[in-house]
Design a protein around this motif. Structure first.
Motif, PDB file in Angstrom:
ATOM      1  N   PRO A 196       0.865  -1.189  -0.092  1.00 34.70           N
ATOM      2  CA  PRO A 196       0.038  -0.132  -0.048  1.00 34.70           C
ATOM      3  C   PRO A 196       0.957   1.210   0.032  1.00 34.70           C
ATOM      4  CG  PRO A 196      -1.023  -1.593   1.605  1.00 34.70           C
ATOM      5  CD  PRO A 196       0.388  -2.299   0.967  1.00 34.70           C
ATOM      6  N   ALA A 197       1.947   1.282   0.692  1.00 42.12           N
ATOM      7  CA  ALA A 197       2.804   2.315   0.697  1.00 42.12           C
ATOM      8  C   ALA A 197       3.413   2.793  -0.663  1.00 42.12           C
ATOM      9  CB  ALA A 197       3.980   2.382   1.613  1.00 42.12           C
ATOM     10  N   LEU A 198       3.865   1.599  -1.536  1.00 41.44           N
ATOM     11  CA  LEU A 198       4.270   1.918  -2.775  1.00 41.44           C
ATOM     12  C   LEU A 198       3.251   2.426  -3.743  1.00 41.44           C
ATOM     13  CD1 LEU A 198       6.619  -1.168  -3.630  1.00 41.44           C
ATOM     14  CD2 LEU A 198       7.307   1.049  -3.045  1.00 41.44           C
ATOM     15  N   LEU A 199       1.919   2.115  -3.551  1.00 43.35           N
ATOM     16  CA  LEU A 199       1.167   2.558  -4.333  1.00 43.35           C
ATOM     17  C   LEU A 199       0.563   4.012  -4.030  1.00 43.35           C
ATOM     18  CD1 LEU A 199      -1.423  -0.555  -4.336  1.00 43.35           C
ATOM     19  CD2 LEU A 199      -0.362   0.212  -6.291  1.00 43.35           C
ATOM     20  N   TYR A 218      -3.719   5.698 -10.326  1.00 38.95           N
ATOM     21  CA  TYR A 218      -2.607   6.428 -10.751  1.00 38.95           C
ATOM     22  C   TYR A 218      -1.250   5.659  -9.842  1.00 38.95           C
ATOM     23  CZ  TYR A 218      -4.792  10.143 -13.063  1.00 38.95           C
ATOM     24  OH  TYR A 218      -5.491  10.877 -13.810  1.00 38.95           O
ATOM     25  N   GLY A 219      -1.541   5.177  -8.436  1.00 38.73           N
ATOM     26  CA  GLY A 219      -0.544   4.618  -7.989  1.00 38.73           C
ATOM     27  C   GLY A 219      -0.392   3.072  -8.704  1.00 38.73           C
ATOM     28  N   TRP A 220      -1.486   2.512  -8.951  1.00 41.92           N
ATOM     29  CA  TRP A 220      -1.342   1.088  -9.690  1.00 41.92           C
ATOM     30  C   TRP A 220      -0.767   1.363 -11.011  1.00 41.92           C
ATOM     31  CZ3 TRP A 220      -5.036  -0.703 -13.855  1.00 41.92           C
ATOM     32  CH2 TRP A 220      -4.792  -2.308 -14.095  1.00 41.92           C
ATOM     33  N   LEU A 221      -0.994   2.267 -12.032  1.00 41.77           N
ATOM     34  CA  LEU A 221      -0.310   2.395 -13.076  1.00 41.77           C
ATOM     35  C   LEU A 221       1.230   2.638 -12.999  1.00 41.77           C
ATOM     36  CD1 LEU A 221      -0.622   2.987 -16.180  1.00 41.77           C
ATOM     37  CD2 LEU A 221      -0.938   5.458 -15.761  1.00 41.77           C
ATOM     38  N   LEU A 222       1.646   3.542 -12.150  1.00 41.44           N
ATOM     39  CA  LEU A 222       2.995   3.869 -11.864  1.00 41.44           C
ATOM     40  C   LEU A 222       4.104   2.742 -11.149  1.00 41.44           C
ATOM     41  CD1 LEU A 222       2.969   7.781 -10.790  1.00 41.44           C
ATOM     42  CD2 LEU A 222       3.791   6.630 -12.963  1.00 41.44           C
ATOM     43  N   VAL A 223       3.229   2.062 -10.321  1.00 37.65           N
ATOM     44  CA  VAL A 223       3.996   0.973  -9.645  1.00 37.65           C
ATOM     45  C   VAL A 223       4.027  -0.323 -10.764  1.00 37.65           C
ATOM     46  CG1 VAL A 223       3.728   1.776  -7.334  1.00 37.65           C
ATOM     47  CG2 VAL A 223       2.303   0.001  -8.257  1.00 37.65           C
ATOM     48  N   MET A 224       3.089  -0.562 -11.538  1.00 37.67           N
ATOM     49  CA  MET A 224       3.118  -1.448 -12.453  1.00 37.67           C
ATOM     50  C   MET A 224       4.119  -1.167 -13.548  1.00 37.67           C
ATOM     51  SD  MET A 224       2.022  -4.277 -11.027  1.00 37.67           S
ATOM     52  CE  MET A 224       0.765  -4.599  -9.699  1.00 37.67           C
ATOM     53  N   LEU A 225       4.061   0.060 -13.958  1.00 33.48           N
ATOM     54  CA  LEU A 225       4.955   0.133 -15.041  1.00 33.48           C
ATOM     55  C   LEU A 225       6.403   0.049 -14.779  1.00 33.48           C
ATOM     56  CD1 LEU A 225       3.409   3.151 -16.977  1.00 33.48           C
ATOM     57  CD2 LEU A 225       3.789   1.110 -17.898  1.00 33.48           C
ATOM     58  N   GLY A 226       6.602   0.583 -13.434  1.00 36.71           N
ATOM     59  CA  GLY A 226       7.763   0.424 -12.669  1.00 36.71           C
ATOM     60  C   GLY A 226       8.385  -1.109 -12.637  1.00 36.71           C
ATOM     61  N   GLN A 227       7.446  -1.874 -12.430  1.00 37.16           N
ATOM     62  CA  GLN A 227       8.023  -3.350 -12.317  1.00 37.16           C
ATOM     63  C   GLN A 227       7.922  -3.896 -13.855  1.00 37.16           C
ATOM     64  OE1 GLN A 227       7.961  -5.948  -9.510  1.00 37.16           O
ATOM     65  NE2 GLN A 227       9.382  -5.898 -11.079  1.00 37.16           N
ATOM     66  N   GLN A 228       7.388  -3.358 -14.780  1.00 42.34           N
ATOM     67  CA  GLN A 228       7.314  -3.900 -15.974  1.00 42.34           C
ATOM     68  C   GLN A 228       8.508  -3.259 -16.957  1.00 42.34           C
ATOM     69  OE1 GLN A 228       4.020  -3.121 -18.452  1.00 42.34           O
ATOM     70  NE2 GLN A 228       4.346  -5.150 -19.483  1.00 42.34           N
ATOM     71  N   VAL A 229       8.852  -1.797 -16.674  1.00 43.39           N
ATOM     72  CA  VAL A 229       9.725  -1.325 -17.649  1.00 43.39           C
ATOM     73  C   VAL A 229      10.807  -0.305 -16.677  1.00 43.39           C
ATOM     74  CG1 VAL A 229       8.308  -1.429 -19.660  1.00 43.39           C
ATOM     75  CG2 VAL A 229       8.332   0.607 -18.400  1.00 43.39           C
ATOM     76  N   GLY A 230      10.454  -0.346 -15.389  1.00 47.37           N
ATOM     77  CA  GLY A 230      11.346   0.768 -14.695  1.00 47.37           C
ATOM     78  C   GLY A 230      10.796   1.901 -14.792  1.00 47.37           C
ATOM     79  N   TRP A 231      11.451   2.936 -13.952  1.00 51.69           N
ATOM     80  CA  TRP A 231      11.308   4.431 -14.261  1.00 51.69           C
ATOM     81  C   TRP A 231      12.391   4.936 -14.858  1.00 51.69           C
ATOM     82  CZ3 TRP A 231       8.675   6.498  -9.080  1.00 51.69           C
ATOM     83  CH2 TRP A 231       7.471   5.810  -8.738  1.00 51.69           C
TER      84      TRP A 231
END
Length: 537
Positions: A196-199, A218-231
């Protein structure tokens, strides 16, 4: 090619107002279609909020506004421009993101899903498996969802792809997930505090609180993109994105004029005919005018209320900006001395609050007050790309949100910077002793250097659901078309909003091309005009 008419005005097929990344994307796509394009930029440099410079100390490169670009990395718009042919390359930090808790525990997001899962497992048994299951679900929808959020409204093709993949039941459950507050989203997904904190920390990259509808998306989109392709970050700084867009445009014959502030869109018989700059120079547009400026600036300042439907003007009175911002860059003589060494490899660090603390922080902002203990989004740029500073040093930045105001006293900003540094010093004792240079950009400085960042607001308007999709920037069609024929909104104030992905610029270019087609352009215009008449009259 650009020409000068008998009236002394410059002529081009398209005039683009603003050389932010959206304006440059739009200009590139029109140039690809064979149009003569001129871009008029109010400041002395291109890029808008995608720029870099040495502002802290010699040899230390800072990204002046935005830095990490997961949406840009996956954007079909930017990928379609082949910017790598113009020098754009990407790098990743060892860890994507670390969220530090007040008790010095940290939740880590790493490009390796098993590493992320292991971190979350330390907060609650089973949360590692829950993360992996959630990531599997994301991978099923990531392609069509990315297409859906970067194409014009209504997103028919992406929506149909999602529906075919998820079927009716899955699509309904995804729709529910997209409107959840991030607190509820995290509670449904995890047992412990790490996930929950990451989200929630990622959701607070926007102006939404953990309790607001849509923050979970927005939280889900950013952390899942982070998992998939990084930031990822561009090698050599954010400026490389802008440099690549400019190089691509000029190679296709496009032109950019600097210190050319537009003060009027010229309208005749309901059609945009061109623009006038502050110096009185006229630019005639044979085919279209595209504006990479905030919606209130375009409609109220450049067009004027008298040329617009009264209902649109009234709606603009309810337009809500996102929060103001203060950003600080530091040149450090050594890496940040984190007490928790897990943070040392993270490109981005969320610092200063757990989930309840994030709620309190957001509530303070909503009351128009300055938080005593601000939540910081921190970028370790030399960790992500060592070319940002000399070996063994760090180019660091942090920003935090403020309540939206057009005017701030210098002493208020200075006091808040002290609070920001206190948060960093608490997490990394000795931080202040490493500072060899500092640059502060409060709301006034952000707006001075990029006039589109009104009051230091970064997103072109709130990310709240009541100002998204067909409600962005005001209730309407959710498209780049405006009530003025051949005038198109190409900024973050248009759907799909803020972020460096180029979609508003691409949508505006597509609309301009559709309006100009020989056989179907008139039909397109009549359909858009009829829909707008129903909305605004």
């Amino acid at each position: 090619m650009i020409s000068r008419g008998s009236t002394g005005a410059e002529h081009a097929d398209a005039v683009v107002i603003g050389a932010g990344h959206n304006g440059l994307v739009a200009a590139n796509l029109l140039a690809d279609a064979g149009w003569d394009v001129v871009v008029l930029e109010a400041t002395g440099v291109p890029g808008g909020a995608v720029r870099s410079a040495e502002v802290t100390a010699p040899g230390y490169l800072s990204d002046l506004f935005s830095s990490f670009y997961p949406l840009g990395y996956v954007s079909p718009v930017l990928r379609g421009l082949d910017l790598d042919r113009h020098g754009l390359a990407w790098r990743h930090a060892p860890d994507v993101l670390a969220h530090l808790f007040p008790d010095d525990r940290a939740a880590l997001l790493n490009l390796d899903p098993s590493v992320t899962a292991a971190s979350l497992e330390t907060f609650a048994p089973g949360d590692g498996d829950r993360w992996l299951a959630a990531y599997d679900q994301w991978r099923q929808v990531s392609g069509p969802l990315t297409e859906l959020i970067t194409t014009p409204f209504p997103p028919v093709r992406g929506g149909l792809r999602l529906l075919r993949r998820l079927r009716t039941g899955g699509a309904l459950r995804l729709a529910r997930r997209m409107v959840l507050p991030v607190r509820r989203f995290g509670a449904e997904m995890f047992d412990g505090a790490g996930g929950p904190a990451l989200l929630a920390g990622s959701a607070l990259h926007t102006d939404l609180s953990p309790e607001e509808a849509g923050s979970g998306l927005y939280g889900w989109l950013l952390v899942m993109l982070g998992q998939q392709v990084g930031w990822p970050v561009p090698v050599g700084g954010a400026q490389r994105i802008t440099d690549a867009l400019v190089a691509r445009l000029t190679a296709r014959g496009g032109r950019i004029h600097y210190a050319a502030r537009v003060d009027r869109v010229l309208v005749a018989r309901g059609r945009a005919m061109g623009v006038r700059t502050v110096g009185g120079e006229l630019w005639r547009a044979r085919r279209a005018v595209l504006a990479d400026v905030p919606a209130p600036a375009l409609y109220l300042d450049l067009v004027g209320a008298s040329a617009l439907p009264a209902r649109l003007v009234a709606d603009l009175e309810r337009f809500r900006w996102d929060g103001s911002t203060v950003k600080v860059d530091w040149a450090l003589s050594a890496p940040v001395p984190w007490t928790n060494r897990q943070l040392a490899g993270a490109g981005t660090v969320h610092l200063g609050a757990d989930l309840d603390g994030l709620t309190s922080y957001a509530a303070t902002l909503s009351r128009g007050e300055l938080p005593r203990d601000p939540f910081l989004l921190v970028g370790q740029m030399s960790v992500a790309d060592p070319s940002h500073s000399p070996p063994g040093t760090e180019s660091l930045w942090a920003y935090t949100h403020l309540p939206f105001r057009r005017h701030w006293r210098a002493e208020e900003i200075a006091a808040h910077v002290e609070r920001m540094e206190a948060v960093l010093e608490a997490a990394a004792p000795g931080f202040r002793s490493l500072v060899v240079g500092r640059h502060v950009a409060g709301p006034a400085e952000l707006e001075r250097d990029n006039p589109s960042l009104v009051g230091g607001a970064l997103g072109g308007g709130t990310a709240a659901p009541y100002q998204q999709l067909f409600l962005r920037p005001v209730p309407g069609l959710g498209r780049a078309d405006t009530p003025v024929d051949r005038l198109f909104l190409a900024s973050a104030s248009a759907h799909p909003g803020g972020g460096v992905h180029g979609a508003p610029g691409a949508n505006a270019a597509r609309a301009a091309l559709a309006r100009d087609r020989a056989l179907t352009g008139a039909v397109y215009h009549r359909a858009i005009a009829a829909a707008q008449d129903a909305v605004y009259r």
